[in-house]
Structures are given as structure tokens and as C-alpha cells.
Design a protein around this motif. Structure first.
Motif, mmCIF file in Angstrom:
data_model
loop_
_atom_site.group_PDB
_atom_site.id
_atom_site.type_symbol
_atom_site.label_atom_id
_atom_site.label_comp_id
_atom_site.label_asym_id
_atom_site.label_seq_id
_atom_site.Cartn_x
_atom_site.Cartn_y
_atom_site.Cartn_z
ATOM 1 N N HIS A 167 0.494 -10.288 9.394
ATOM 2 C CA HIS A 167 0.329 -9.493 10.628
ATOM 3 C C HIS A 167 -0.904 -8.580 10.514
ATOM 4 C CE1 HIS A 167 4.333 -10.818 11.886
ATOM 5 N NE2 HIS A 167 4.720 -10.558 10.651
ATOM 6 N N GLU A 170 -1.737 -5.528 12.754
ATOM 7 C CA GLU A 170 -0.867 -4.358 12.694
ATOM 8 C C GLU A 170 -0.988 -3.719 11.303
ATOM 9 O OE1 GLU A 170 3.151 -5.489 13.612
ATOM 10 O OE2 GLU A 170 2.464 -7.093 14.946
ATOM 11 N N LYS A 171 -0.666 -2.451 11.211
ATOM 12 C CA LYS A 171 -0.676 -1.784 9.898
ATOM 13 C C LYS A 171 0.766 -1.593 9.436
ATOM 14 C CE LYS A 171 -5.179 0.428 10.096
ATOM 15 N NZ LYS A 171 -5.963 1.679 9.951
ATOM 16 N N ARG A 172 1.366 -2.725 9.070
ATOM 17 C CA ARG A 172 2.755 -2.681 8.632
ATOM 18 C C ARG A 172 2.848 -2.147 7.203
ATOM 19 N NH1 ARG A 172 6.285 -7.734 10.989
ATOM 20 N NH2 ARG A 172 5.637 -7.552 13.179
ATOM 21 N N LYS A 173 4.015 -1.608 6.892
ATOM 22 C CA LYS A 173 4.236 -1.078 5.544
ATOM 23 C C LYS A 173 5.018 -2.052 4.677
ATOM 24 C CE LYS A 173 4.133 3.752 7.045
ATOM 25 N NZ LYS A 173 4.894 5.034 7.142
ATOM 26 N N GLU A 174 5.519 -3.107 5.298
ATOM 27 C CA GLU A 174 6.303 -4.077 4.545
ATOM 28 C C GLU A 174 5.923 -5.493 4.940
ATOM 29 O OE1 GLU A 174 10.311 -3.970 7.301
ATOM 30 O OE2 GLU A 174 10.061 -2.415 5.756
ATOM 31 N N VAL A 175 6.279 -6.437 4.096
ATOM 32 C CA VAL A 175 5.939 -7.836 4.341
ATOM 33 C C VAL A 175 7.123 -8.693 3.912
ATOM 34 C CG1 VAL A 175 4.843 -8.097 2.068
ATOM 35 C CG2 VAL A 175 4.208 -9.636 3.928
ATOM 36 N N THR A 176 7.398 -9.742 4.702
ATOM 37 C CA THR A 176 8.486 -10.656 4.387
ATOM 38 C C THR A 176 7.988 -11.749 3.449
ATOM 39 O OG1 THR A 176 9.487 -10.248 6.548
ATOM 40 C CG2 THR A 176 10.225 -12.205 5.358
ATOM 41 N N GLU A 230 -3.604 -6.647 0.014
ATOM 42 C CA GLU A 230 -3.448 -5.266 -0.444
ATOM 43 C C GLU A 230 -4.750 -4.740 -1.042
ATOM 44 O OE1 GLU A 230 1.276 -4.841 -1.644
ATOM 45 O OE2 GLU A 230 -0.093 -5.815 -3.075
ATOM 46 N N ARG A 235 -3.884 -0.861 0.858
ATOM 47 C CA ARG A 235 -2.498 -0.476 1.129
ATOM 48 C C ARG A 235 -1.543 -1.282 0.248
ATOM 49 N NH1 ARG A 235 -0.971 -2.156 5.924
ATOM 50 N NH2 ARG A 235 -2.889 -3.183 6.606
ATOM 51 N N LEU A 237 2.155 -2.981 0.141
ATOM 52 C CA LEU A 237 3.200 -3.422 1.061
ATOM 53 C C LEU A 237 4.522 -3.619 0.322
ATOM 54 C CD1 LEU A 237 1.078 -6.108 2.952
ATOM 55 C CD2 LEU A 237 1.674 -3.834 3.784
ATOM 56 N N LYS A 238 5.582 -3.145 0.930
ATOM 57 C CA LYS A 238 6.908 -3.376 0.371
ATOM 58 C C LYS A 238 7.309 -4.825 0.645
ATOM 59 C CE LYS A 238 11.738 -1.902 0.717
ATOM 60 N NZ LYS A 238 12.698 -1.050 1.443
#
Length: 317
Positions: A167, A170-176, A230, A235, A237-238
């Protein structure tokens, strides 16, 4: 010779991959043709605009339905090579193209619409396997008709899966992460797949062979992809892991086409089907076949995503 100019007809030219094929064919100097649905009062304005763009690029447009056998045969008699990029729901419609090619009698090469996993050496959960079955039917029908072919295994499109996994807009904090995240996949840019396909179209080495797009710089696991992103973004990512069994269950319970997408994730990113077999003497690896062509590596594609991540539409399934 690979540099020979041939009349190339693209069926499915207004679709996502088809537009890349058109551009690649024109850029390499081939007289390029497109077989498109007839213009109707209900035709979407974006399709009309695309037709105008094609004509401005110098394309010859044949308007007709695949059911219009005589019109299709007439179009085929004016070209040398046929490349189909029809969407998944239309794959079996290619039986009509095969019938018309056989009647026309002049086509030097046919590229059926695949551009994914290597159909004869992979399998999947039932929703994805159904797509493989249809593609294999088209392969066998092509061979039975005695038509010279090239099958292109493009593996995965980087634009779609980088968008789906990371994604980048977007500036997501987690990743699947699907499964362990360690299975290797092959993520190629559509421009490169099209460039390799058009080069193969006039290359006698590719006649009745499989071209597999597996450049070394595009072989990557989910975890490697996340780590690279990253480093580029600065950043962390969780990682949220989705176990294999959960994906299998989703493939059974989700409505169509989401069940197909779950099955595709399972095949590519959990089972690692794209890298689960060794290339044979009958396989042609695209980047080795055309070493002069500079493909976009996954690392370079992530650099593009940092600046201007492409907007992606879901493929028709």
C-alpha cells in the motif's frame, strides 16, 4: 530474425495488459492492429478515448465481436501475428480465435492470454485451479490445431502486488504477511512483460516454446519486499501474519471473485509456485533471451513507488 517487422494484431487491446502490448508493438516499429468491440451508444467514454489514442498512434482498428467469425477471419488474413490479452472471464472465448486462425491459414504465431504462472507446472486451490484448467484447455486446443504458438509466463505484475502488499500510496504502520513470508515470487512490470512478448513475436527461437519471465532482480519474498520498503521509507512496519489455513478457509468461504484472490495469494506467496520448479531446456527465460533489454528491477520499482505510486485497478476474475 528477432528484428523483423510483422503485422501484429492484439485482441484485448483496451484491457490493462493489452494497452502495454499496443505501446510495445508500436515502439518497436511493427504495424499494429487491434480487434475491438464495435462502438455502440452505450460504449464507455473511456473506451472511445482509447480508440482515438490508438488511431493517433497509427493503429488499424477492426471492430467486431469474437462471435463474428467471418469478420474475425477477415481481420486475421491481414496480419501475421496474434496476441491475445483477453481477461480471465473470456479465456475460453479464445477457442473462437483458434478456429478463426485455423481457417485464415496465414498466422505465423499465436500468443494466447496467460501472462501468469506456468500453467502446466503449477496447481492451486480450486478457485485458482479453475483458471489454470481453462488456460490449459486453450494450450491444448492451440497445439491440436497445429498453430505455431508462444506461451508467455509473466508470473506476477509488480504494480498489482506491490500495491496489494505494501500500500505505497498510504503511510500504514502495519503490513499483512501471508504464511511465513519466506516463499519466493517473481514480480515483473507490465511494460517489461509486453516488451519481452513483442520481441518474442518475431523471434524464431520462441516458436512453439514457453517464455518465462524470471529475471534475477525480480525474484523476491514478501519479507524481503517489506524490508526493502522499510529501508527506502525509513519506517518500520508491524508484521501481521495470516496463517496458511486461514487463507485456505477464505478460498472456500469468500464470494467470487474474492475467493480467487485468496487462492492466488496462497499459490504465489505461501506455496511459492512461481519458483517451485527448475527451468528446462525447452524453457526460454526472458531476460537471458533478450539481455540487451533493460528491465525494471523490483528495487527500481519501489523507488518509483516512493515518488509516485501507480493507481491500480483490480483485475477481472
Amino acid at each position: 530474425m528477432a528484428g523483423e517487422k510483422s503485422k501484429i494484431l492484439i485482441i484485448g487491446s483496451t484491457g490493462h495488459l493489452g494497452q502495454y502490448m499496443v505501446k510495445a508493438s508500436v515502439s518497436l516499429g511493427h504495424p499494429t492492429y487491434a480487434y475491438v468491440r464495435p462502438i455502440k451508444p452505450t460504449t464507455d467514454s473511456s473506451k472511445l478515448q482509447l480508440h482515438k489514442e490508438f488511431e493517433a498512434m497509427g493503429l488499424t482498428l477492426f471492430q467486431g465481436e469474437l462471435d463474428d467469425h467471418e469478420k474475425l477471419v477477415g481481420a486475421l488474413k491481414q496480419v501475421d501475428i496474434v496476441i491475445s490479452t483477453l481477461a480471465v472471464p473470456q479465456h475460453l472465448e479464445q477457442l473462437k480465435i483458434i478456429k478463426a486462425i485455423k481457417e485464415a491459414g496465414n498466422i505465423k504465431r499465436f500468443f494466447p492470454s496467460e501472462f501468469g504462472n506456468e500453467e502446466d507446472r503449477v496447481s492451486g486451490l480450486p478457485p485458482f485451479e479453475a483458471i489454470h484448467v481453462n488456460r490449459r484447455k486453450i494450450r491444448r486446443a492451440t497445439e491440436a490445431a497445429g498453430i505455431s504458438y508462444t506461451y508467455v509466463s509473466a508470473n506476477s505484475f509488480a504494480s498489482y502486488f506491490v500495491d496489494y502488499l505494501l500500500h505505497p500510496h498510504e503511510k500504514r504502520k502495519e503490513v499483512t504477511v501471508y504464511g511465513s513470508g519466506e516463499a519466493k515470487a517473481v514480480l515483473n512490470c507490465e511494460e517489461d512483460v509486453a516488451a519481452y512478448t513483442i520481441r518474442a513475436a518475431t523471434d524464431p527461437r520462441a516458436a512453439n516454446r514457453i517464455v518465462i519471465c524470471r529475471p534475477q532482480g525480480n525474484i523476491v519474498s514478501q519479507l524481503e519486499l517489506i524490508l526493502a520498503w522499510e529501508k527506502k521509507t525509513g519506517r518500520t512496519l508491524k508484521r501481521i501474519h495470516v496463517p496458511e489455513q486461514e487463507i485456505i478457509e477464505l478460498s472456500k468461504t469468500l464470494p467470487h471473485p474474492d475467493n480467487v484472490r485468496a487462492s492466488i495469494l496462497h499459490s504465489i506467496f505461501i506455496k511459492g509456485e512461481q519458483m517451485n520448479f527448475e527451468l528446462t531446456d525447452n524453457d526460454l527465460e526472458a531476460s537471458k533471451l533478450y539481455p540487451d533489454y533493460k528491465y525494471t528491477s523490483i528495487d527500481s520499482y519501489l523507488d518509483i513507488c516512493l515518488v509516485d505510486p501507480p493507481k491500480i485497478k483490480l483485475a477481472a476474475l
